[in-house]
Design an enzyme around this catalytic site. Structure first.
Site, PDB file in Angstrom:
ATOM      1  N   ASP A   1      10.623  10.257   1.189  1.00 13.15           N
ATOM      2  CA  ASP A   1      10.908   8.880   0.770  1.00 13.15           C
ATOM      3  C   ASP A   1      12.354   8.522   1.131  1.00 13.15           C
ATOM      4  O   ASP A   1      12.623   7.453   1.696  1.00 13.15           O
ATOM      5  CB  ASP A   1      10.672   8.747  -0.743  1.00 13.15           C
ATOM      6  CG  ASP A   1      11.123   7.404  -1.279  1.00 13.15           C
ATOM      7  OD1 ASP A   1      10.385   6.423  -1.113  1.00 13.15           O
ATOM      8  OD2 ASP A   1      12.226   7.333  -1.852  1.00 13.15           O
TER       9      ASP A   1
ATOM     10  N   GLU B   1      13.233  -6.403   1.393  1.00 14.47           N
ATOM     11  CA  GLU B   1      14.329  -6.010   0.484  1.00 14.47           C
ATOM     12  C   GLU B   1      13.915  -4.862  -0.439  1.00 14.47           C
ATOM     13  O   GLU B   1      14.711  -3.977  -0.741  1.00 14.47           O
ATOM     14  CB  GLU B   1      14.770  -7.226  -0.354  1.00 14.47           C
ATOM     15  CG  GLU B   1      15.987  -6.973  -1.221  1.00 14.47           C
ATOM     16  CD  GLU B   1      17.225  -6.624  -0.417  1.00 14.47           C
ATOM     17  OE1 GLU B   1      17.727  -7.475   0.312  1.00 14.47           O
ATOM     18  OE2 GLU B   1      17.697  -5.463  -0.519  1.00 14.47           O
TER      19      GLU B   1
ATOM     20  N   LYS C   1       8.193   1.292   2.879  1.00 13.23           N
ATOM     21  CA  LYS C   1       9.223   1.690   3.857  1.00 13.23           C
ATOM     22  C   LYS C   1       8.658   2.068   5.218  1.00 13.23           C
ATOM     23  O   LYS C   1       9.358   2.021   6.231  1.00 13.23           O
ATOM     24  CB  LYS C   1       9.968   2.950   3.357  1.00 13.23           C
ATOM     25  CG  LYS C   1      10.818   2.759   2.174  1.00 13.23           C
ATOM     26  CD  LYS C   1      10.570   3.850   1.125  1.00 13.23           C
ATOM     27  CE  LYS C   1       9.483   3.421   0.196  1.00 13.23           C
ATOM     28  NZ  LYS C   1       9.454   4.047  -1.100  1.00 13.23           N
TER      29      LYS C   1
ATOM     30  N   THR D   1       0.863  -1.187   0.000  1.00 13.68           N
ATOM     31  CA  THR D   1       0.000   0.000   0.000  1.00 13.68           C
ATOM     32  C   THR D   1       0.905   1.245   0.000  1.00 13.68           C
ATOM     33  O   THR D   1       2.111   1.149   0.228  1.00 13.68           O
ATOM     34  CB  THR D   1      -0.922   0.018   1.239  1.00 13.68           C
ATOM     35  OG1 THR D   1      -0.126   0.055   2.411  1.00 13.68           O
ATOM     36  CG2 THR D   1      -1.828  -1.206   1.269  1.00 13.68           C
TER      37      THR D   1
ATOM     38  N   LYS E   1      13.751   5.686   3.787  1.00 14.54           N
ATOM     39  CA  LYS E   1      14.752   4.667   3.453  1.00 14.54           C
ATOM     40  C   LYS E   1      15.966   4.781   4.371  1.00 14.54           C
ATOM     41  O   LYS E   1      16.540   3.766   4.791  1.00 14.54           O
ATOM     42  CB  LYS E   1      15.185   4.824   1.992  1.00 14.54           C
ATOM     43  CG  LYS E   1      14.118   4.382   1.021  1.00 14.54           C
ATOM     44  CD  LYS E   1      14.450   4.780  -0.393  1.00 14.54           C
ATOM     45  CE  LYS E   1      13.409   4.249  -1.366  1.00 14.54           C
ATOM     46  NZ  LYS E   1      13.417   4.927  -2.652  1.00 14.54           N
TER      47      LYS E   1
END
Ligand SMILES: NC(=O)c1ccc[n+]([C@@H]2O[C@H](COP(=O)([O-])OP(=O)(O)OC[C@H]3O[C@@H](n4cnc5c(N)ncnc54)[C@H](OP(=O)(O)O)[C@@H]3O)[C@@H](O)[C@H]2O)c1
Length: 323
Positions: A202, A131, A107, A78, A206
């Site tokens: 984003d 991953e 993430k 999602t 990460k």
């Protein structure tokens, strides 16, 4: 999965059946006998609900879907929410509580609750694999877990957001910011809300996932010192070029005197540095280790196919542990 069906059978004696699909606005479908993904896609692409493919009592919502699933593995893909991690966090908790293995490219959950989810998975004897959260299917977590025994990751830096990198390198070619972003969206690489790319969220998510997993710290995306590329102008890129540099959105984590410093910001990179060669939708991560000094992983021109491969590679890890 479809592209590798034969290889999975011949090399790994692995067959799979898609027994359920949950969406946000196109309904839910469960069928223990199997759902034809092409039929489901056709319905979604023509704006129809997939509820027609459902067998049994109606599904109330996605949590009800997960509780009732006849599946061994949940793929959680999602949209990203870097602040609360929802609805993905609840989806993953519910799946693990019901002893379903979880594979995700989202993430949010590992950025916000890595330790909790890792412990819950351990308690439930399930896998929690992710991953695809960083650099699609390029091995990052698998690389460290499976190929660098007795090594410690001391820090890292890299270009982790394909959309920002694409926009910056398109601007170097003279394209406008807006046109470059539109192209990234058309290619399917931008987040559902593209401001998460442009404002550095984003990359911050990460950064948090990498720091939490590889350095064993606990950092939330909101605690990453974050500056996106929204204010970068064509003149900034020209000025950088005149100085023999390029401008890139760099994610960076280092340890200073026992403190972890995490940052995402546009940085000037020397043109002869490997990161300066990372253009377009490519991404790269430099791992600083105590054994191998600096190791660089580069993904050239990533697309959604490489994200799909991340999920597939995690499936094989899960399946091999079950056999
Ligand atoms: N695209 C990439 O290149 C890439 C790369 C690495 C990681 N990721 C990550 O992968 C995830 C998905 O990315 P994407 O590009 O595929 O996003 P997307 O195109 O926006 O798709 C998101 C999907 O989630 C569904 N959804 C939304 N809310 C839901 C809910 N409550 N229950 C069930 N399903 C729900 C949506 O259904 P509806 O359409 O019906 O609303 C849609 O099918 C994100 O977390 C992203 O960060 C993406």
């Amino acid at each position: 999965l479809a592209a590798k069906r034969r290889e999975l059978a011949s090399r790994y004696q692995l067959a799979f059946r898609l027994t359920g699909i949950a969406t946000g606005s196109h309904g839910h479908a469960i069928n223990p006998a199997g759902i034809d993904p092409k039929r489901a896609l056709r319905r979604i692409e023509s704006g129809k609900s997939i509820a027609r493919l459902h067998v049994g009592d109606p599904v109330l919502d996605t949590l009800d879907f997960i509780r009732r699933r006849p599946a061994q593995i949940l793929f959680e893909i999602t949209p990203l929410d870097p602040i609360k991690g929802q609805p993905a966090l609840d989806h993953i908790r519910t799946a693990l509580e019901h002893k379903i293995h979880v594979i995700t490219a989202n993430k949010g959950p590992p950025a916000l609750a890595y330790r909790e989810l890792r412990e819950l998975a351990r308690k439930q004897q399930c896998h929690f694999r992710f991953e695809g959260t960083v650099m699609d299917g390029a091995p990052v977590f698998n690389l460290v877990e499976k190929t660098l025994p007795a090594s410690r990751v001391l820090g890292f830096y890299g270009i982790l957001n394909a959309t920002s990198n694409f926009v910056l390198t398109e601007m170097e070619k003279g394209r406008s910011f807006r046109r470059a972003l539109k192209r990234a969206q058309a290619m399917g690489i931008a987040e559902a809300d593209p401001s998460y790319d442009i404002d550095g969220w984003d990359a911050a998510a990460k950064t948090a996932v990498l720091a939490n997993v590889l350095l064993g710290v606990q950092i939330r995306p909101s605690r990453v010192d974050r500056k996106g590329i929204g204010a970068v102008a064509a003149e900034d890129l020209e000025k950088a070029s005149r100085k023999g540099r390029v401008l890139r959105l760099i994610a960076r984590v280092s340890r200073r005197g026992g403190r972890t410093v995490a940052r995402v910001a546009p940085e000037l990179i020397r043109q002869d540095h490997p990161l300066a060669q990372v253009r377009g939708t490519s991404s790269a991560l430099v791992l600083e280790t105590d054994t191998m000094k600096e190791l660089i992983v580069t993904e050239m021109e990533g697309t959604v196919e490489q994200t799909a491969y991340a999920l597939l590679s995690d499936v094989l890890t899960v399946a091999q542990s079950l056999s």
